[in-house]
Scaffold this active site. Structure first.
Site, PDB file in Angstrom:
ATOM      1  N   ASP A  18       0.862  -1.186   0.000  1.00  0.00           N
ATOM      2  CA  ASP A  18       0.000   0.000   0.000  1.00  0.00           C
ATOM      3  C   ASP A  18       0.895   1.231   0.000  1.00  0.00           C
ATOM      4  O   ASP A  18       1.140   1.852   1.035  1.00  0.00           O
ATOM      5  CB  ASP A  18      -0.895  -0.032   1.246  1.00  0.00           C
ATOM      6  CG  ASP A  18      -2.005   0.995   1.198  1.00  0.00           C
ATOM      7  OD1 ASP A  18      -2.241   1.571   0.124  1.00  0.00           O
ATOM      8  OD2 ASP A  18      -2.649   1.211   2.235  1.00  0.00           O
ATOM      9  N   GLU A 100      -6.383   4.977  -9.111  1.00  0.00           N
ATOM     10  CA  GLU A 100      -7.650   5.538  -8.668  1.00  0.00           C
ATOM     11  C   GLU A 100      -8.218   6.597  -9.607  1.00  0.00           C
ATOM     12  O   GLU A 100      -7.494   7.461 -10.112  1.00  0.00           O
ATOM     13  CB  GLU A 100      -7.471   6.152  -7.270  1.00  0.00           C
ATOM     14  CG  GLU A 100      -8.772   6.503  -6.599  1.00  0.00           C
ATOM     15  CD  GLU A 100      -8.717   6.285  -5.090  1.00  0.00           C
ATOM     16  OE1 GLU A 100      -9.605   6.795  -4.403  1.00  0.00           O
ATOM     17  OE2 GLU A 100      -7.805   5.596  -4.599  1.00  0.00           O
ATOM     18  N   LYS A 136      -9.550   1.917  -9.198  1.00  0.00           N
ATOM     19  CA  LYS A 136     -10.078   2.188  -7.854  1.00  0.00           C
ATOM     20  C   LYS A 136     -11.154   3.266  -7.927  1.00  0.00           C
ATOM     21  O   LYS A 136     -10.947   4.333  -8.515  1.00  0.00           O
ATOM     22  CB  LYS A 136      -8.958   2.651  -6.912  1.00  0.00           C
ATOM     23  CG  LYS A 136      -8.078   1.529  -6.417  1.00  0.00           C
ATOM     24  CD  LYS A 136      -7.039   2.026  -5.440  1.00  0.00           C
ATOM     25  CE  LYS A 136      -7.563   2.198  -4.047  1.00  0.00           C
ATOM     26  NZ  LYS A 136      -6.500   2.568  -3.079  1.00  0.00           N
ATOM     27  N   THR A 160     -13.054   1.214  -3.161  1.00  0.00           N
ATOM     28  CA  THR A 160     -12.305   1.692  -2.007  1.00  0.00           C
ATOM     29  C   THR A 160     -13.181   2.571  -1.116  1.00  0.00           C
ATOM     30  O   THR A 160     -14.336   2.835  -1.422  1.00  0.00           O
ATOM     31  CB  THR A 160     -11.048   2.454  -2.483  1.00  0.00           C
ATOM     32  OG1 THR A 160     -10.237   2.795  -1.366  1.00  0.00           O
ATOM     33  CG2 THR A 160     -11.416   3.717  -3.242  1.00  0.00           C
ATOM     34  N   PHE A 182     -11.783  -0.451   4.847  1.00  0.00           N
ATOM     35  CA  PHE A 182     -10.749   0.339   5.530  1.00  0.00           C
ATOM     36  C   PHE A 182     -10.754   0.064   7.036  1.00  0.00           C
ATOM     37  O   PHE A 182     -11.478   0.711   7.791  1.00  0.00           O
ATOM     38  CB  PHE A 182     -10.970   1.829   5.259  1.00  0.00           C
ATOM     39  CG  PHE A 182     -10.327   2.322   3.995  1.00  0.00           C
ATOM     40  CD1 PHE A 182     -10.213   1.511   2.885  1.00  0.00           C
ATOM     41  CD2 PHE A 182      -9.841   3.615   3.914  1.00  0.00           C
ATOM     42  CE1 PHE A 182      -9.618   1.966   1.719  1.00  0.00           C
ATOM     43  CE2 PHE A 182      -9.246   4.087   2.755  1.00  0.00           C
ATOM     44  CZ  PHE A 182      -9.137   3.265   1.662  1.00  0.00           C
TER      45      PHE A 182
END
Length: 333
Positions: A18, A100, A136, A160, A182
Site C-alpha cells: 500500500d 484511482e 479504484k 475503495t 478500511f
C-alpha cells in the site's frame, strides 16, 4: 528456524503493498500494489521521484501543443501521473496495480466510467493489458454502478473507501472484482466516538467489520475478493490472516518481517460456509437507508472523498509549481 509473520501471512493471503514508493515495493516484492491520491501526492514530493514528475510534465507540455495554458498542461499531466507511477510499479511486481479515478467524480457515474476508460487506454498505449490494472473507485452508489458497467467491459475494479456491510453486498451483487474495506479508519472513528485509547485486536471494530464481510461473501459464494486496507497496527493484520488479500504499508510490512512467531489462520471459507446468516439484497433504497443509519460509514466515506480531493488539489498545485520551474529551465536535447 521459525518463519517470520510476513512469510506465514503470504502462505494464506495475497500480500499487497500500500504505497506509491517504488523503492519500498522493490524491497518487499509484493504480488500486487495499490496507490491512492494521498500516496501518489506523497511520492511525487520525494526527490527520488522528481524525474517521473518532470518527464510526465514535459511530455504533457509537448502533447498539449504550443498554445496550451499552464492549467491545461497541468491537467493533462495530472491525469497521467498516477499511470506513470503505475507503469514503474508494474515493472517490479508480477501482478496488478490499483490506480484511482479522480475522487471528485465519486458521485458521477458517467464521468467515472469515462475516466476509467481513459486510464485503461493510457496503460494500453504503454503496452499494459487491462488484466494487470484495477481501477479504484469510491464505494458510493454511483461508483458501484460505474464499476458494474466497467466490469462488463472487462475492466476490473477495486472499490475503495468501504466501511459498511451494505456497501460490500452491493459490490458483490454488481460483480465487482475486489473491495478494500478500511480497517484502520473504522477504528479511528470508534476511538473518537467512544473516547477509548485502544481496542484489543480481536475486538477492533475494523477487524470485526472485515471479518463479517469476508464471512458473508464466502457463505453465499460471491467471487468478489476482500482486501483489508488502512491498517493502524500489526494486530489488525494478524487478526485478518486468511483474507483473500491485505494491502499493507511499508512500515507494517517491515514489522511483520521482523517478528518471529506463530500466525494462526483467522479467516477461513470452510468455517464461513457453516455459519448461519441472513442473505440481503441491496437496491438503491436499501443502500441509502442502511448508509444513513450507519453513521460511521456515511461519515468516513464523506471524509475519505474529501481527503482524497484535498490530496489531488495539493498535487495539482505541486505540478503547477514544478511546471513553472521547468518552463524557465532550458531542456537539453
Amino acid at each position: 528456524m521459525s518463519k517470520n509473520l510476513l512469510e506465514q501471512l503470504r502462505e494464506m493471503t495475497v500480500v499487497v503493498a500500500d504505497t506509491g514508493d517504488i523503492q519500498a515495493i522493490e524491497k518487499f516484492t509484493p504480488r500486487d500494489a495499490t496507490t491512492n491520491p494521498s500516496l501518489i501526492t506523497a511520492a511525487a514530493q520525494m526527490p527520488e521521484y522528481q524525474e517521473i514528475v518532470d518527464q510526465t510534465l514535459l511530455q504533457a507540455k509537448k502533447d498539449a501543443g504550443a498554445g496550451a495554458t499552464q492549467a491545461q498542461i497541468v491537467s493533462l499531466a495530472f491525469d497521467r501521473l498516477a499511470v506513470s507511477f503505475g507503469l514503474k510499479i508494474l515493472q517490479i511486481i508480477p501482478g496488478r496495480v490499483s490506480t484511482e479515478v479522480d475522487a471528485r467524480l465519486s458521485y458521477d457515474t458517467e464521468a467515472t466510467i469515462t475516466k476509467a476508460r481513459e486510464l485503461i487506454a493510457q496503460y494500453a498505449a504503454a503496452g499494459i493489458g487491462k488484466e494487470r490494472i484495477l481501477i479504484k473507485i469510491a464505494t458510493t452508489w454511483e461508483g458501484i454502478r460505474a464499476a458494474e458497467v466497467l466490469e462488463k467491459e472487462g475492466i476490473h475494479c477495486n472499490l475503495t473507501l468501504l466501511f459498511g456491510l451494505h456497501q460490500a453486498i452491493a459490490c458483490a451483487e454488481a460483480g465487482i472484482t475486489l473491495i478494500s474495506p478500511f480497517v484502520g479508519r473504522i477504528l479511528d472513528w470508534y476511538k473518537k466516538e467512544t473516547g477509548r485509547d485502544s481496542y484489543p485486536s480481536a475486538e477492533d471494530p475494523g477487524v470485526l467489520s472485515v471479518t463479517q464481510i469476508y464471512n458473508y461473501y464466502k457463505k453465499f459464494g460471491y467471487k468478489t475478493e476482500v482486501m483489508g486496507a488502512s491498517f493502524r497496527n500489526v494486530g489488525e493484520i494478524t487478526e485478518l490472516a486468511g483474507s483473500d488479500l491485505l494491502t499493507i504499508s511499508p512500515a507494517l510490512l517491515a514489522e511483520l518481517q521482523a517478528t518471529i512467531g506463530e500466525l494462526p489462520r483467522k479467516l477461513d471459507p470452510s468455517k464461513a460456509a457453516a455459519m448461519s446468516m441472513e442473505k440481503l439484497h441491496i437496491d438503491k433504497a436499501t443502500f441509502d437507508k442502511m448508509h444513513a443509519e450507519d453513521r460511521m460509514a456515511s461519515e468516513k466515506l464523506d471524509e475519505g472523498i474529501k481527503g482524497f480531493t484535498k490530496a489531488l488539489e495539493t498535487l495539482e498545485q505541486l505540478l503547477a509549481d514544478r511546471l513553472a520551474v521547468l518552463s524557465k529551465t532550458p531542456v537539453s536535447a
